[in-house]
Scaffold this motif. Structure first.
Motif, mmCIF file in Angstrom:
data_model
loop_
_atom_site.group_PDB
_atom_site.id
_atom_site.type_symbol
_atom_site.label_atom_id
_atom_site.label_comp_id
_atom_site.label_asym_id
_atom_site.label_seq_id
_atom_site.Cartn_x
_atom_site.Cartn_y
_atom_site.Cartn_z
ATOM 1 N N PRO A 233 32.789 13.793 3.918
ATOM 2 C CA PRO A 233 31.804 14.816 3.512
ATOM 3 C C PRO A 233 31.013 14.462 2.259
ATOM 4 O O PRO A 233 29.879 14.911 2.099
ATOM 5 C CB PRO A 233 32.666 16.059 3.293
ATOM 6 C CG PRO A 233 34.016 15.535 2.968
ATOM 7 C CD PRO A 233 34.173 14.246 3.702
ATOM 8 N N GLN A 234 31.613 13.707 1.311
ATOM 9 C CA GLN A 234 30.952 13.319 0.057
ATOM 10 C C GLN A 234 30.424 14.554 -0.695
ATOM 11 O O GLN A 234 29.242 14.679 -0.989
ATOM 12 C CB GLN A 234 29.806 12.344 0.337
ATOM 13 C CG GLN A 234 30.264 10.996 0.846
ATOM 14 C CD GLN A 234 29.138 10.002 0.968
ATOM 15 O OE1 GLN A 234 27.997 10.378 1.217
ATOM 16 N NE2 GLN A 234 29.437 8.731 0.796
ATOM 17 N N HIS A 235 31.351 15.451 -1.037
ATOM 18 C CA HIS A 235 30.966 16.694 -1.717
ATOM 19 C C HIS A 235 30.370 16.416 -3.089
ATOM 20 O O HIS A 235 29.383 17.045 -3.485
ATOM 21 C CB HIS A 235 32.191 17.608 -1.846
ATOM 22 C CG HIS A 235 32.762 18.048 -0.538
ATOM 23 N ND1 HIS A 235 32.051 18.822 0.354
ATOM 24 C CD2 HIS A 235 33.975 17.812 0.038
ATOM 25 C CE1 HIS A 235 32.800 19.065 1.425
ATOM 26 N NE2 HIS A 235 33.960 18.459 1.256
ATOM 27 N N TYR A 236 30.967 15.476 -3.834
ATOM 28 C CA TYR A 236 30.472 15.211 -5.183
ATOM 29 C C TYR A 236 29.086 14.577 -5.152
ATOM 30 O O TYR A 236 28.209 14.951 -5.926
ATOM 31 C CB TYR A 236 31.447 14.309 -5.940
ATOM 32 C CG TYR A 236 30.967 13.934 -7.321
ATOM 33 C CD1 TYR A 236 31.035 14.849 -8.365
ATOM 34 C CD2 TYR A 236 30.426 12.682 -7.571
ATOM 35 C CE1 TYR A 236 30.583 14.525 -9.630
ATOM 36 C CE2 TYR A 236 29.967 12.344 -8.832
ATOM 37 C CZ TYR A 236 30.053 13.269 -9.854
ATOM 38 O OH TYR A 236 29.589 12.940 -11.100
ATOM 39 N N ARG A 237 28.879 13.611 -4.260
ATOM 40 C CA ARG A 237 27.571 12.962 -4.209
ATOM 41 C C ARG A 237 26.469 13.924 -3.794
ATOM 42 O O ARG A 237 25.327 13.811 -4.250
ATOM 43 C CB ARG A 237 27.628 11.771 -3.255
ATOM 44 C CG ARG A 237 28.432 10.599 -3.802
ATOM 45 C CD ARG A 237 28.236 9.358 -2.959
ATOM 46 N NE ARG A 237 29.003 8.220 -3.473
ATOM 47 C CZ ARG A 237 28.565 7.394 -4.406
ATOM 48 N NH1 ARG A 237 27.369 7.571 -4.951
ATOM 49 N NH2 ARG A 237 29.311 6.383 -4.805
ATOM 50 N N LYS A 238 26.796 14.882 -2.948
ATOM 51 C CA LYS A 238 25.798 15.873 -2.549
ATOM 52 C C LYS A 238 25.465 16.824 -3.694
ATOM 53 O O LYS A 238 24.346 17.344 -3.766
ATOM 54 C CB LYS A 238 26.296 16.661 -1.336
ATOM 55 C CG LYS A 238 26.387 15.829 -0.069
ATOM 56 C CD LYS A 238 26.932 16.645 1.094
ATOM 57 C CE LYS A 238 27.032 15.788 2.360
ATOM 58 N NZ LYS A 238 27.611 16.547 3.494
ATOM 59 N N ALA A 239 26.449 17.089 -4.567
ATOM 60 C CA ALA A 239 26.220 17.997 -5.694
ATOM 61 C C ALA A 239 25.812 17.256 -6.958
ATOM 62 O O ALA A 239 25.615 17.889 -7.999
ATOM 63 C CB ALA A 239 27.494 18.804 -5.970
#
Length: 415
Positions: A233-239
């Motif tokens: 999901p790559q939550h940090y990179r999206k945020a």
């Protein structure tokens, strides 16, 4: 059986002020007791390779331990009367935390792993208080729970407390989005599941049927031995873009101003959201794997070492360590095992014939010149991980129940 439930609290302004004051007093007590141990350590230590013939140290004093510091709480309450408002066992829990941190620095844990030197807690770095005494059943009435010296607290009961479980301890945690209470529950009548390792006396086919091999990566979060994958999901990179803007806004605020405090809270909320999203993804992925009713085999990765490389940001964003911890706990609750295997050569060895096929990190397709096996690199590794978990480095396709598919076309994910 022991488990823990966490609920959000709805507190009155007076209760919030009381909890904030208690947390601050516990933080000061933590720093004081930790400084007391550091002073003893510095005054009584002497390097073994530089010890003089005549000791020049002052008169040695006993090492502060849990019981001596607990007895000294009487003096703290005499000098600082505000400590009398706190429950006694809550203050004793602070000393227990100090002893645990200090001992793990000098002696290590049960496995011999030593932690870093404990640090003093700055303002806002001490966020929880514990009530170690068991909560009586009459002190829980619907959505309200009564704690000593603070009264009834209202909980958001998003799921009911299980029948037959007793509340052993309670802990109030302060987060950026509010206050939470964690209840530690225990029921002696529910047995603790202790799953057995796969039986080596059974047939190879049966054992292969009962184990799933997964290979974790950064292109896909994991790929199992059947070839199905879970996208990362790559939550940090999206945020990251939003966090960058909030952090830049924070850097412009004057230190000590109210606007800076509000900016700090906005940044903390953004990080908390990323953390919650990652944890939710890990729990759902673990449930998806364990719902098949099979043991799960994974690589025993050196995650700390990988996190020091150029892949550090992606590794922390994936949260492999937290996922493996969640998977191990949930597997034990389901009566299953999370089996860690040696990761050396899982991507290089052929899962069909066992020959070593050298690959670089950018080579994503496994093509064996010996047996003609054509597989995705991660799919091949997942099969090797499963085979190692059952004790066989190589299992030919005709020996497995469904066979190892000889894929000749690349899946859409890797196209």
């Amino acid at each position: 059986m022991r488990t823990a439930y966490q609920y959000r609290l709805r507190l009155t302004p007076q209760q919030q002020a009381t909890i904030d004051e208690w947390i601050e007093l516990c933080r000061r007590q933590y720093n004081y007791r930790l400084a007391d141990r550091f002073n003893w350590y510095e005054q009584n230590r002497c390097d073994i390779n530089a010890c003089p013939l005549v000791c020049h140290l002052p008169e040695l004093k006993d090492c502060p331990d849990f019981y001596s510091q607990k007895r000294d709480l009487v003096n703290s309450k005499t000098l600082f009367p505000e400590y009398k408002d706190l429950p006694s066992h809550t203050l004793q829990d602070v000393i227990a935390r100090v002893e645990k941190a200090f001992d793990r620095w000098l002696k290590g844990d049960s496995n011999g792993h030593r932690s870093g030197k404990p640090r003093f807690k700055g303002v806002g770095r001490y966020r929880s208080i514990t009530f170690p005494d068991p909560i009586k059943p009459e002190h829980i009435n619907g959505r309200f729970i009564q704690l000593p010296k603070i009264g009834k607290l209202k909980m958001i009961l998003h799921r009911p407390l299980p029948d037959g479980f007793k509340v052993k301890t309670a802990a109030i945690i302060k987060k950026v989005d509010g206050y939470y209470i964690t209840l530690s529950l225990q029921d002696a009548t529910v047995p603790v599941l202790t799953p057995d390792a796969p039986n080596l006396n059974t047939s190879t086919t049966l054992r292969v049927n009962n184990i799933i091999g997964i290979d974790m990566g950064l292109k896909a979060f994991l790929v199992d031995d059947s070839g199905s994958y879970e996208p990362i999901p790559q939550h940090y990179r999206k945020a990251e873009k939003k966090l960058k803007r909030l952090q830049r806004s924070l850097s412009r605020k004057n230190k000590g101003s109210n606007r800076r405090k509000k900016a700090i809270k906005r940044v903390a909320k953004a990080h908390l959201k990323v953390s919650n999203q990652r944890k939710d993804f890990h729990y759902k992925t673990a449930k998806k794997l364990l719902c098949q009713g099979k043991h799960v085999a994974h690589e025993k990765l050196n995650i700390k070492g990988i996190a020091r490389t150029r892949m550090a940001k992606s590794t922390h964003d994936a949260g492999w360590s937290q996922f493996l911890q969640v998977l191990s706990i949930k597997a034990e609750r389901a009566g299953l095992l999370a089996i860690a295997v040696n990761p050396n050569g899982t991507s290089q060895d052929c899962s069909s014939c066992g020959n070593k096929v050298p690959k670089e990190i950018q080579d994503r397709w496994h093509s064996c010149p010996g047996c003609g096996c054509e597989l995705d690199r991660d799919h091949n590794a997942a099969i090797n991980i499963r085979n190692r978990a059952v004790g066989h480095p190589v299992l030919k396709a005709q020996e497995t129940p469904d066979g190892i598919p000889g894929v000749t076309e690349k899946p859409a994910l890797y196209a």
